[in-house]
Every structure is written in C-alpha cells, then in structure tokens.
Design a protein around this motif. Structure first.
Motif: not given
Lengths: 552, 552
Positions: B524-552
């Motif tokens: 991170e030296l000379d690359e990232l601001p050290s303020s901590g105001d932005e997360p320095p990593f990507l995050r997985e986002v949980v999507a609610l797309a169904p993989l299967a049809a729900r009963p009824r």
C-alpha cells in the motif's frame, strides 16, 4: 488510541451515519452497550486507563460518547431519530460501569439523544435464559433511570407477557418495551396485543436456541416459531399457511412437539386431522422436561399448540389412543405422520463410543427413567453425559437437590459444553459446583463392575475408578420407529396411505428441530415431491460485483 | 438407511456428477475418506452394523462404494477422469478401517477408478502439524498399496521438499504428490520444481494457521504466503508486486517477520530499503521460537525471506544496528516502518484480568525471559496461560523435559484451547500429561505470596493455593513502541518521513499476522490513502437471485 485515532473513529462514525440515512433508516443508534463498543470501553474504568482528556473522571470517560452523540445529531440533521444504547451495569463489580455512574452519564448527556435504550451486563445476561432468570430480569437495574431524562426510554429483559409490559409502562419504568426473542417467537406480538388477541400469542420460552445460530454459524431457529429464518427461503409465514389442494385426511400419531405442530398446521391448511396420543396428555417429552428445575416456561410449546388446535374443528384429538398398523390401515387415511418420539440409549453409545459398553454389573438408568419418576437405588450416582446439551446438567442438578451424591463425568472439557452456544454454560457449571456435584471433565465412561464405574482420560486413556451405585446415561437417543416398521411391512404389496416419520422419531434432536420438522411436514404435504432431487428452498447467490474499486 | 435411502443417495450422487461435468470439471472424486462420508461409514465396522447386503463381510460393506463408483463411471462416460479418495487406516484400532481391509477393498474395486487417492485418519492426522509429525508422515501407511492396482495413486503428508517428493515416486510409493498446505504456502511450487528454482520455494512450516479459518469462519491466512486469500480481494500476487511509482527510500526498523516481509516486498517494488536490526541475526521472535520443542520448521519464515533479500541489491541489511529518533531523521528517509515487535506482560493482565495483579512476592518470568535463556530459580513452576495459543503449552513441555515440576493453570477448559482450531489441542494436552505436567483448567491466577500462587475457579471463584517457586506468565503482549513515540515527538512541527508501526509493534498477534502486516505495508505504500475512509479491498455482494423455484 491516539488523538488521530479518535478523529478517525469520529469521522468513520459520521460516514456510517450518512450511509444509514442513504439506506433509508429512520432510527440511528449510538451504541455503548453489550461490552462490544469503543464507547463503552471509554466509559468503563475496566478498560479505560487513559491519562488525557478522555480518561480519569467520568466526564472525561464520557467525552467520546458525548462527541459521537453530537456528531451523529449533526449528521442526521433531523432526518432520523437518534437513539443511545448504554450498558447500565457491567456486572463485573470493581472497576466496571455501575448504576451510580450511569446516572451521572445521564446527568451529562441525558438530553442529547432522542431516546435512551438501556441494557445490563453482556449478551449472556441481556439475553439470559428462562432457566436462570424470570421475565423482566433487568427491571431492578433500570427502574428510576427514566426519571433522570426527559427523553423516552427503552428497556429489555425477555418481556413475554402483555401484563408485565403494561406494568413497566404504567409504573414509569419504561416507555418502550424492547423484546427481541419474544418477537422471534411471535413477530405479530405487538399486533396481537393491539387487537386484544392475548391467547394467540406464541410466547418465547427463553431457551436461546435462536442465539445458538450466532456461534454455530447456522440459520436461525426458534423452538416456538419454526418459520423463523424460513420466511424467504421456503416461503413459510409465522401465522399463515396456504390451504390444502386436496381433501385427503391425515393421521398424526404422537402428540409431542412434532405431532402437535404438524396437526396444528395441517388443521390450518384445512385437512381433516386425527391426532392420536397414547398417553392421557398432549406434549410428549416437553411435558416431562418442563417439570425439571428451571424449565417450566418450556410448557408454552405445548400450551400454544393445544390452544390453536382447540379452535380447529377439523382436528380431532384422541388421547389414550394406542394404535397398531392394522387399525391405522383400517381407517383409510390418505396420509400417516408418525411422531412417535425417541428413547435414550442404555448402552453407553453416544459421541464418544460407537459400540455398546458392558454395563450389566451396575444399576443403569436413562433420562427416560428419571423423567418417569424412577430414582437410583443407592446414593452414589455417576451421571455420564455424552450428549452435551442441557439435559445432563439439569438431571445432575435435580438429583443433587434431592440428596444424591452425583458425579458428572463427560468427555467434553466443560459441563453441558454445547450450552456455550445458548450462553448458559458458565451458569450451569457454577450451579452444579455450588450444589456439590463432583465434576469430572475430559473423561469417558469405559466400563462398570459391582459398585464401581471405570472412566478414562480422553487424552491419555489412563483409567480411574469411581464409587457408583447407579449409572445415569445421558448419551444419545434412538428413534421410536417400531410402528413405522410394522406399517411398512403391512403395506407391502398393498395400496395405502403415505407414511412419514417426523420429529425425534425421524431424527432425535432438539425440541426446536422436532417442531420445525412437524411444520415442514404440514407445509410440504401434497405440495412438494419427496424425491429430494430439487432443493426445496431458495438459496442466496454470491455475486462478485465489486462494491469498491480495487487499489491499482 | 433403507433401500430407498440408498437408491436416493445413488441418484443424488449421479446428479452431482452431472452438475460437475456441466460446470466443466475434468476430475470427479468419489469420496470415502476423512471420516466424513457415507461411503466410508459403510466401509467401516465402527459405524456399519447392518445385517443386509450392505453389512457384515467386507464385500458387503464395500458394496455401496462399488455401486457409486460404477454409477459415477457410467454418468461420466469418459468425459472426465474418476478418482477415488479412501481412508487407508482410521487409526481407531478395534472396529476401525485398517490397512488389511483397505488392501482387500483394492482387490475388490482397485481397477474401477482412473486414479486412487489415499489418506489416513481424520483431518487432524491428515493435516498434522510439523510440531507433531515429520514430512511424509503417511508413507508407512500407504507404501505398497500402489502395487495392488494398475491405476496411478496419489498420496499426501505435507510434502514440502522436492527431494522427498522425487523419492516417493522413484521408490514406487506414489505416482502423484498431493500437497495442499505446501501449495497454500507456495502456489508456484510445481512450477519452481519444474524450472529447477528450488531455493525460491516458500516452504510450508506446518503451523496450520490455514486450517484455523475453517472453524473460526475467517478468511484463510498462511504464515509463509500473506497473499493467500487476498488475491482477489486486494489484488495481491504470491510472487509479483507492482513496481513503486516514486523514488522514495524506506527504513524498516526490526528484522522480525513483519520487517523481513516488508523489506523483501518493498525491495521487489524497487524501493531503496535499509533494514535495521538491533541484534546480530535476522528473524526476531521466529528465531527464538523455532528453537522450542517441535517448532524447528518455523525457521523457514526467516530463511525464505533472507534468501529473497540477498538477491535484492536495493535492500541493505544493517545488523547490530540500534537506531534512535535523531539518527533516523538525520538520514532523510521518505518512509519509516517500525517493526519493533512486542514484549510479554509481567503483570498478569490477559484475557481474564484487565488490571494488574500484585505478584511481587514471587519470582516472575515471561516467555521473553525463557526464550532468552533464563530459567526459574526453584523447581516448582506455575505456568499461567491466559493467551491460549501454542506458547504456553510449548513452554510447559520445555520446562517439564528439563526437569521442572510444572503446573499449568488456565482459565480455559482445555490446555492451549485456541489450538483446537489448528487441530493440535488433544495432542498438546496428551503430551503435557505424559510429560508429568500438572494441568489445572478453568482456574485463574488471582495472586501470589512467598512460595505460593493463589488460583480461583472461574465458575465459583473458590480459591486454592499452589506451591510456587516461580511464576511463568503467558498472558498478553505489549507493543514495543517506544521508538515510535520518540519519533513522533521529534517530528512535531517538523517535516520528515511517514511513520508506520507494523506487525507485533502495531498489534501483537500471530506470526502470520505480522507477515501479513509487513506485506500490507509494502503493497500500500504510496498507493493507498491511509485515511481508512474507503475499504481497501473488494467485497462479495450477496444477491438474492433464486437458484431454484420456491414451492408454490
């Protein structure tokens, strides 16, 4: 924390507030409770040994709380309400936050937030089980605090009865009733109170099965409300269930937690249901276990369902009804659910041993015997707990209070080790030690001879002997599936009802699991193929969409 | 399992195979290992007490394995290879799977799969740490099995050295080398062997920090490879690092794990780096701890980084170099990283006590003292472990083997409780008990007087006294940040380098955490601001797309 660290924290808290508003929240909490937050740690002499403007006097220790409250109010700018949750008493004695200091905090910043939310101790006290405290356990700590601020106050303490809630407000203890676990057991609790439907409230039993999801990283469950956590995944609703699409009739054999839930929900779906119970009372193991020390509130699992079933004219309850396969088949039911429960093993097989021990030389009892009223023949009782949930500890407590000399032996390192997840473990072990129970952890039962139980260290296998007039084995259970086997045999090559084992008869587990399985049977009957080839629930899909740009 | 259950399992396994092919896999495993699968449970008399065609004789117990293998081969239809992983010896003695039976299994189905994959015991043996077994620990169990099938065979056993791997193949023990942990430590291990770059291999130290992510539900970490688990989130690469975008020079103070990793990776980025170490050797705490019983392989953390640094002409190592603030500032570095480590506390503060105990009446030692060669003055040593990772247990072992009478006291219910997560706990407690260490769990140290340590039960607070010539306190560490404080003071109102504490000097933790923090500083030296105001990593986002049809 340096001054820069404190400035960072304040800025980050402001950013979090801004995000909360952007997400549409109406209420923003400033949190100084549950032993979790920097704000509480600054307040408490237990953690705060600073010698700057943030340490020493209470005014100094409350400085960060005041600053964050002011920051939050400023950032919110009237677009949301600001609440402050605070730990009234850390319950750690010397150097912990105590009531007197909390009163002084209210004198300092009592008018800043729009509402106060009081809690006591850490999560294990805040969410104490019914086994260790009565409803409203925090009243004594909170009473009188309301009078120190003009702002409304919230409090918690597993409020489950409308009477207690009303008394809290009338007595000037609280303005708002906080009730997380009671709302898990019945999300419509406020609505039912509003509409005067008191008898329909599904009252929290205070078992903390809901809490266990936190440390076992599993979907949340509730003994009273099996739809909890299944609302989206399976489309289950806490109150409603879609009507039956057939006119089949259903026999449910066994009136324990699984059978009661199945009969109730099948009845609500409109099936003609017969619930056949061999004893003279509904409730199964719940009736017996609710008589054990501290477990009285568990009877609500039975009471709620009995009350619901009584309102359903299409559910017929047959008590004292022993049925055999031929009788069942003679009635032409469309479906038969067997909720016949389980029995405790007598052979020592459990988590540790996969094969029976030779224990013939001593008097062997199981929880079934003790719950049915049997007691050890002599004074020296060795209770071998290889189950690790509550029952071993409760039975040790029962026998110790009755005057038996109880030695609890367990291969785990803690008494009732799984109750770490219900936050009861330390209370259980303390209570047993105070009742004079001799505790031998990390030891497995390996055999017995006349008057003697042999145990071995689980690390070294070194053996020791224990005086033993009777062995009480709390190890594992076997399904009571004899009727199912008989029915399957009778049905061979012959048309007849669908058969399904549910609850403990299918897989011995918690009461919550039995209730859940009863609900599942009722929800899926005639609706879902039983092949298991398709998952019967929705799943979340993890997408890799970045929320933030990656460095470089 | 009824016949229908078995038919379900076989059908579901076929469906899983079909999904695997659809997902594009080249190799499909049939799994009968790690104590986890129904196939192993059917094979083993420990679990299988059936009296039908699937129980009794080995041929019967192997029937389900044969059927699933045949199903899988049929479903795959040549579109992928089929492997079978099998437990060669369950290591449970009586009634467990043993070598002789595995040989018979190979006689029955040895030619069915395309490749065999052998493992031994459960995961805790399969992935045993270097503290408890040498490289290739499974060889004795697996040798000779290859000769019972014409198909190639895979085996594991923490193979880290190319010589051992080659010997396994040349000696006809294995055809393929399985190496999960060594590949976590160095994903380019096969490539480096292929290209003859043996000295560049980052060899697994066998500490099992990687394993702990499983039960602590945290991102995977590796002591040797800090990029592990950060490849996607932070864009870190096991071998490469983007070049510096500035021509600043950097001083790294302290040559322990954090300083070594920072200097190495800053060097690879092209910075002019000075690594100043006050002692005459690089490695810091790793050098000292690697001399303790069983921890010799840990020195690889130092050896690999020393080797890398030697190839970097832009990294200068200054040994025996004590620097003070004025000296540092006189050199006009652009950046200063302080990797000055930590010291063990002498006052009893740890997880249990937040405030110092009065221990003046006895001889008090810390791990720092013992690692520097000091020993207790008398024979009776009370080791108080309120840290709960490996060090308390290792020091108890060291002192016991040197003839001291050691009592290990810990508020946890198990010795070295956190090592449950590295799967070492039962081995550690067994070894200590076998070495005659007296173990007192669930007790906290509460005080000491002449020749006596006072402890209290963590449940009841009941106190007891212990004979004690010396107290060895393994409780918590404090950062060595005096130089940082001095530098900050000297820099007040004056332009100078950026300052950062890294590793234990920032936050005392595991060696893996220190290495990771050194890497983070370099990335991170000379690359990232050290303020901590932005997360320095990507995050997985949980999507609610169904993989299967729900009963009824």
């Amino acid at each position: 924390m340096s001054e820069e660290d404190i400035a960072d924290l304040r800025r980050w808290h402001r950013q979090a507030v801004a995000r909360s508003l952007e997400a549409g929240y109406d209420l923003v909490y400033v949190y100084a409770g549950h032993g979790l937050t920097t704000l509480q740690h600054f307040l408490s002499r237990r953690y705060n040994d600073r010698d700057d403007a943030y340490g020493g006097s209470l005014e100094n220790r409350a400085r960060l709380l005041r600053e964050i409250l002011e920051d939050t109010l400023d950032e919110v700018g009237g677009r949301a309400a600001v609440a402050c949750r605070i730990c009234v008493d850390e319950l750690v004695g010397d150097r912990g936050l105590e009531r007197e200091e909390t009163e002084a905090v209210l004198a300092l910043v009592g008018e800043l937030p729009d509402v106060w939310d009081f809690m006591v101790g850490e999560w294990d006290f805040d969410s104490i089980t019914s086994r260790f405290a009565d409803e409203g356990a925090q009243e004594e700590y909170v009473r009188g605090l309301k009078q120190l601020t003009s702002k409304p106050v919230i409090g918690v303490g597993r409020f489950t009865s409308p009477d207690t809630m009303v008394r809290m407000v009338r007595d000037g203890v609280l303005d708002f009733i906080g009730a997380a676990r009671p709302s898990i057991a019945d999300p419509f609790l406020p609505k039912k109170i509003e509409e005067g439907r008191f008898a329909e409230i599904r009252e929290c039993i205070g078992c903390n099965i809901c809490v266990t999801c936190d440390s076992t990283i599993t979907p949340v469950r509730c003994t009273q409300n099996p739809s909890m956590g299944e609302e989206w995944r399976r489309g289950w609703h806490p109150e409603r269930i879609p009507p039956s699409t057939t006119d089949a009739n259903v026999l449910v054999v066994g009136g324990g937690p699984a059978g009661l839930e199945a009969a109730q929900m099948l009845g609500k779906r409109g099936y003609a249901v017969v619930l056949a119970e061999q004893s003279e009372a509904l409730g199964g193991r719940v009736v017996r276990e609710a008589r054990l020390p501290g477990l009285a509130a568990w009877i609500r699992v039975v009471d709620y369902r009995k009350g619901q079933i009584e309102r359903l004219p299409n559910v017929e309850v047959a008590l004292g009804s022993m049925v055999d396969a031929e009788e069942i088949l003679s009635f032409n039911f469309g479906h038969v659910a067997l909720a016949t429960g389980s029995r405790w093993r007598t052979d020592g097989v459990g988590r540790w041993h996969t094969h029976p021990l030779d224990l013939r030389a001593v008097d062997v009892l199981t929880p079934d015997d003790v719950l049915a009223g049997a007691r050890p023949a002599g004074e020296q009782v060795v209770l071998y707990d290889d189950d690790h949930y509550y029952l071993g500890g409760v039975l040790a407590e029962l026998l110790a209070t009755e005057g038996f000399a109880v030695t609890l032996v367990t291969p785990e390192a803690r008494v009732s080790e799984w109750t770490v997840h219900t936050m009861e473990q330390h209370r259980i072990q303390r209570r047993l030690l105070e009742h004079g129970v001799e505790v031998q952890t990390s030891r497995a039962l390996v055999g017995a001879s006349e008057g003697v139980a042999r145990t071995a260290c689980v690390y070294t296998e070194r053996e020791e002997e224990l005086a033993c007039d009777a062995l009480l084995l709390v190890t594992a259970r076997l399904p009571e599936d004899a009727l199912a086997v008989e029915l399957e045999r009778a049905l061979e090559g012959r048309a007849g009802p669908s058969l399904r084992l549910i609850g403990d008869a299918w897989s011995p587990g918690t009461i919550a699991a039995a209730v859940w399985d009863g609900r599942r049977y009722a929800e899926e009957l005639d609706e879902l193929p039983s092949s298991g080839d398709e998952p019967p629930f929705l799943r979340e899909v993890v997408a890799l969409a970045p929320l933030a740009a990656r460095p470089r």
